[in-house]
Design an enzyme around this catalytic site. Sequence first.
Site, mmCIF file in Angstrom:
data_model
loop_
_atom_site.group_PDB
_atom_site.id
_atom_site.type_symbol
_atom_site.label_atom_id
_atom_site.label_comp_id
_atom_site.label_asym_id
_atom_site.label_seq_id
_atom_site.Cartn_x
_atom_site.Cartn_y
_atom_site.Cartn_z
ATOM 1 N N HIS A 72 -20.017 -3.109 -3.405
ATOM 2 C CA HIS A 72 -20.163 -2.080 -4.243
ATOM 3 C C HIS A 72 -20.599 -2.987 -5.645
ATOM 4 C CE1 HIS A 72 -18.166 1.284 -1.621
ATOM 5 N NE2 HIS A 72 -19.405 1.248 -1.087
ATOM 6 N N TYR A 104 -12.013 7.459 -8.697
ATOM 7 C CA TYR A 104 -10.722 7.715 -9.207
ATOM 8 C C TYR A 104 -10.599 8.718 -9.808
ATOM 9 C CZ TYR A 104 -10.128 2.443 -7.083
ATOM 10 O OH TYR A 104 -9.800 1.589 -6.419
ATOM 11 N N PRO A 140 -1.448 0.644 -4.895
ATOM 12 C CA PRO A 140 -2.416 0.379 -4.091
ATOM 13 C C PRO A 140 -3.968 1.324 -5.480
ATOM 14 C CG PRO A 140 -2.306 2.347 -3.021
ATOM 15 C CD PRO A 140 -0.536 1.783 -3.863
ATOM 16 N N LYS A 169 -5.556 -4.720 -5.066
ATOM 17 C CA LYS A 169 -5.365 -5.287 -5.025
ATOM 18 C C LYS A 169 -4.048 -6.674 -3.467
ATOM 19 C CE LYS A 169 -7.879 -6.535 -8.540
ATOM 20 N NZ LYS A 169 -8.284 -6.362 -7.885
ATOM 21 N N TYR A 215 -10.543 -5.581 -11.952
ATOM 22 C CA TYR A 215 -10.856 -4.577 -10.812
ATOM 23 C C TYR A 215 -12.066 -5.320 -9.133
ATOM 24 C CZ TYR A 215 -12.223 -0.878 -7.584
ATOM 25 O OH TYR A 215 -12.141 -0.200 -6.250
HETATM 26 P P1 RFL Z 1 1.498 -7.454 6.198
HETATM 27 O O1 RFL Z 1 -0.125 -7.190 6.659
HETATM 28 O O2 RFL Z 1 2.275 -5.804 5.654
HETATM 29 O O3 RFL Z 1 1.469 -8.163 7.552
HETATM 30 C C1 RFL Z 1 3.001 -8.409 7.642
HETATM 31 C C2 RFL Z 1 3.364 -8.758 9.141
HETATM 32 O O4 RFL Z 1 4.428 -8.905 9.655
HETATM 33 C C3 RFL Z 1 4.924 -8.414 10.437
HETATM 34 N N1 RFL Z 1 6.506 -8.483 10.275
HETATM 35 C C4 RFL Z 1 7.124 -9.515 11.991
HETATM 36 N N2 RFL Z 1 7.355 -10.414 12.025
HETATM 37 C C5 RFL Z 1 8.167 -10.940 12.620
HETATM 38 N N3 RFL Z 1 8.620 -11.088 12.525
HETATM 39 C C6 RFL Z 1 9.711 -9.855 11.460
HETATM 40 N N4 RFL Z 1 11.044 -10.008 11.011
HETATM 41 C C7 RFL Z 1 8.954 -9.499 11.005
HETATM 42 N N5 RFL Z 1 8.422 -8.054 10.010
HETATM 43 C C8 RFL Z 1 7.529 -8.329 10.276
HETATM 44 C C9 RFL Z 1 4.779 -7.510 10.446
HETATM 45 O O5 RFL Z 1 4.492 -6.528 11.786
HETATM 46 C C10 RFL Z 1 3.116 -7.542 10.084
HETATM 47 O O6 RFL Z 1 2.262 -7.158 10.879
HETATM 48 O O7 RFL Z 1 2.031 -8.198 4.601
HETATM 49 P P2 RFL Z 1 0.453 -9.227 5.090
HETATM 50 O O8 RFL Z 1 -0.186 -10.452 5.400
HETATM 51 O O9 RFL Z 1 1.255 -9.986 3.351
HETATM 52 O O10 RFL Z 1 -0.935 -8.356 3.837
HETATM 53 C C11 RFL Z 1 -0.486 -7.457 2.984
HETATM 54 C C12 RFL Z 1 -1.433 -6.142 2.871
HETATM 55 O O11 RFL Z 1 -1.216 -5.975 4.024
HETATM 56 C C13 RFL Z 1 -1.380 -5.146 2.125
HETATM 57 O O12 RFL Z 1 -1.559 -6.018 0.641
HETATM 58 C C14 RFL Z 1 -2.175 -4.135 1.387
HETATM 59 O O13 RFL Z 1 -2.529 -3.735 2.580
HETATM 60 C C15 RFL Z 1 -2.486 -3.545 0.155
HETATM 61 N N6 RFL Z 1 -3.115 -2.280 0.116
HETATM 62 C C16 RFL Z 1 -4.672 -2.755 -0.172
HETATM 63 N N7 RFL Z 1 -4.890 -4.151 -0.772
HETATM 64 C C17 RFL Z 1 -6.101 -4.223 -0.701
HETATM 65 O O14 RFL Z 1 -5.943 -5.707 -1.308
HETATM 66 N N8 RFL Z 1 -7.283 -3.304 -1.088
HETATM 67 C C18 RFL Z 1 -6.475 -2.466 -0.935
HETATM 68 O O15 RFL Z 1 -7.846 -1.177 -0.750
HETATM 69 C C19 RFL Z 1 -5.424 -1.838 -0.142
HETATM 70 N N9 RFL Z 1 -5.043 -0.696 -0.082
HETATM 71 C C20 RFL Z 1 -3.427 -1.127 0.056
HETATM 72 C C21 RFL Z 1 -4.098 -0.211 -0.372
HETATM 73 C C22 RFL Z 1 -1.931 -0.490 1.737
HETATM 74 C C23 RFL Z 1 -1.914 0.576 1.222
HETATM 75 N N10 RFL Z 1 -0.245 0.502 2.767
HETATM 76 C C24 RFL Z 1 -0.052 1.462 3.468
HETATM 77 C C25 RFL Z 1 0.775 0.153 1.738
HETATM 78 C C26 RFL Z 1 -4.008 1.327 1.114
HETATM 79 C C27 RFL Z 1 -2.598 1.477 1.938
HETATM 80 C C28 RFL Z 1 -2.786 3.106 1.621
HETATM 81 C C1 PHB Z 2 -8.820 1.829 0.482
HETATM 82 O O1 PHB Z 2 -9.931 2.144 0.898
HETATM 83 O O2 PHB Z 2 -8.465 2.246 1.716
HETATM 84 C C2 PHB Z 2 -8.682 1.763 -0.350
HETATM 85 C C3 PHB Z 2 -9.461 1.173 -1.487
HETATM 86 C C4 PHB Z 2 -9.087 1.337 -3.286
HETATM 87 C C5 PHB Z 2 -7.885 1.443 -3.829
HETATM 88 C C6 PHB Z 2 -6.929 1.728 -1.962
HETATM 89 C C7 PHB Z 2 -7.115 1.789 -1.069
HETATM 90 O O3 PHB Z 2 -7.556 1.397 -4.816
#
Ligand code: RFL
Ligand code: PHB
Length: 393
Positions: free
Chosen positions: A74, A204, A296, A300, A388
């Site tokens: 993108h 956005y 989110p 990041k 970004y």
């Molecule tokens: P995770 O992915 O939460 O993985 C942690 C893992 O640890 C396990 N766990 C355990 N395992 C053993 N023993 C225990 N006691 C444990 N407790 C937990 C869990 O089951 C899990 O599998 O953390 P990690 O690896 O640090 O990754 C971080 C990312 O997942 C998170 O920051 C992103 O998803 C945030 N996020 C976004 N980040 C971006 O860079 N770009 C995006 O577009 C973006 N969009 C988002 C997002 C997060 C969202 N939500 C749902 C919070 C959009 C959303 C809606």
């Molecule tokens: C997504 O596609 O899940 C997404 C994209 C951009 C954001 C957050 C989530 O800022």
Amino acid sequence: MTTRTQVAIVGAGPAGLLLGQLLSRAGIANVILERQSADYVLGRIRAGVLEQVTVDLMEECGVAQRMHREGLVHEGIELLFKGQRHRIDLPGLTGGKTVTVYGQTEVTRDLMAARAAAGLQTVYEVGDSVTLHDFDGASPRVRYRKDGQEHEIACDFIAGCDGFHGVSRASVPKGAIAEYEKVYPFGWLGLLADVPPVFHELIYANTGRGFALCSMRSPTRSRYYLQVPLEEKVDQWSDAAFWDELRRRLDPEARERLVTGPALEKSIAPLRSFVAEPMRFGRLFLAGDAAHIVPPTGAKGLNLATSDVKYLSSALIEFYGERSSAGLDHYSDRALRRIWKAERFSWWFTGLMHQFPGEGPIAQKLQEAELDYLVNSKAASTALAENYVGLPL
Ligand code: RFL
Ligand code: PHB
């Protein structure tokens, strides 16, 4: 039974899997312990936008082929306010930088497949049984239970990659950790559907009805979000109600073009800013959501997890290769410099785009004035664009 490894990794999210892959490629033995099953981890719909830092790290791990084939590069994002869209030209403002739209699910799937193909050990479904021991000394141990059997891993280091609710940060004595937190008074209701995205770039939207985001996973799969009050429950939102509300938050052209369909997934995520300092306690290192959370809006979270892992893997490789702990000693400070800047950006962009309850009509007017300035000032749009696409490592 006691086994030995060099680095015990708690959590098989993107942080744990990336770290495992980078260490294994450098010949450093590691075991990953995961609370859930692999299918459960893959079923969580989360991030969608990868910075170049993350793309580069996937390449370094040797797992970038499918991402290059299927990921969408993108070159811009659209800001919608006062009913009109304005494009932010990412490469034009950042000297050529872009982002890649490729779901966290796919990143995780590629890393899991590479780990399985290399015969590396991941123990899934350990539930809440993991406990961390003696990480303040030279010989840490991790214990867990699997299929009714007790296991112990003796290791040199523990990497806490277990997310915000994990056991690693919680195992650190209270006084040794400072926590900074802000909880926002709303959440994001997300919907995934097999319909073509309303536009080929992300939109956005700042509206009087609240924030909306139009994102995607592929040319045939869309991901949409709506700002909703915190107390809202996902079953209060039928698919029809979601599409209706989204339509109201779009500009006339997008409203016209929006293709709707049944939800494959629908969930509400709370929004939070959180940092734990430091990210190291003796031989325990935290990485990713275990140490910090961003709302989110700035996309990041996953990208910060990958930059932590880049710093931590380099430090561990330096330790085993050169017997130098300099990198490990600097890990927390180095990672936190980048984290705090992403925290600031995510907080600022969240504040600019959302409706805050109780703030009254002046807040909307001020946001619109700032957005007008942002899209018409090269200096201001450059600041947005460079944050970004991701600040340098
Ligand atoms: P995770 O992915 O939460 O993985 C942690 C893992 O640890 C396990 N766990 C355990 N395992 C053993 N023993 C225990 N006691 C444990 N407790 C937990 C869990 O089951 C899990 O599998 O953390 P990690 O690896 O640090 O990754 C971080 C990312 O997942 C998170 O920051 C992103 O998803 C945030 N996020 C976004 N980040 C971006 O860079 N770009 C995006 O577009 C973006 N969009 C988002 C997002 C997060 C969202 N939500 C749902 C919070 C959009 C959303 C809606
Ligand atoms: C997504 O596609 O899940 C997404 C994209 C951009 C954001 C957050 C989530 O800022």
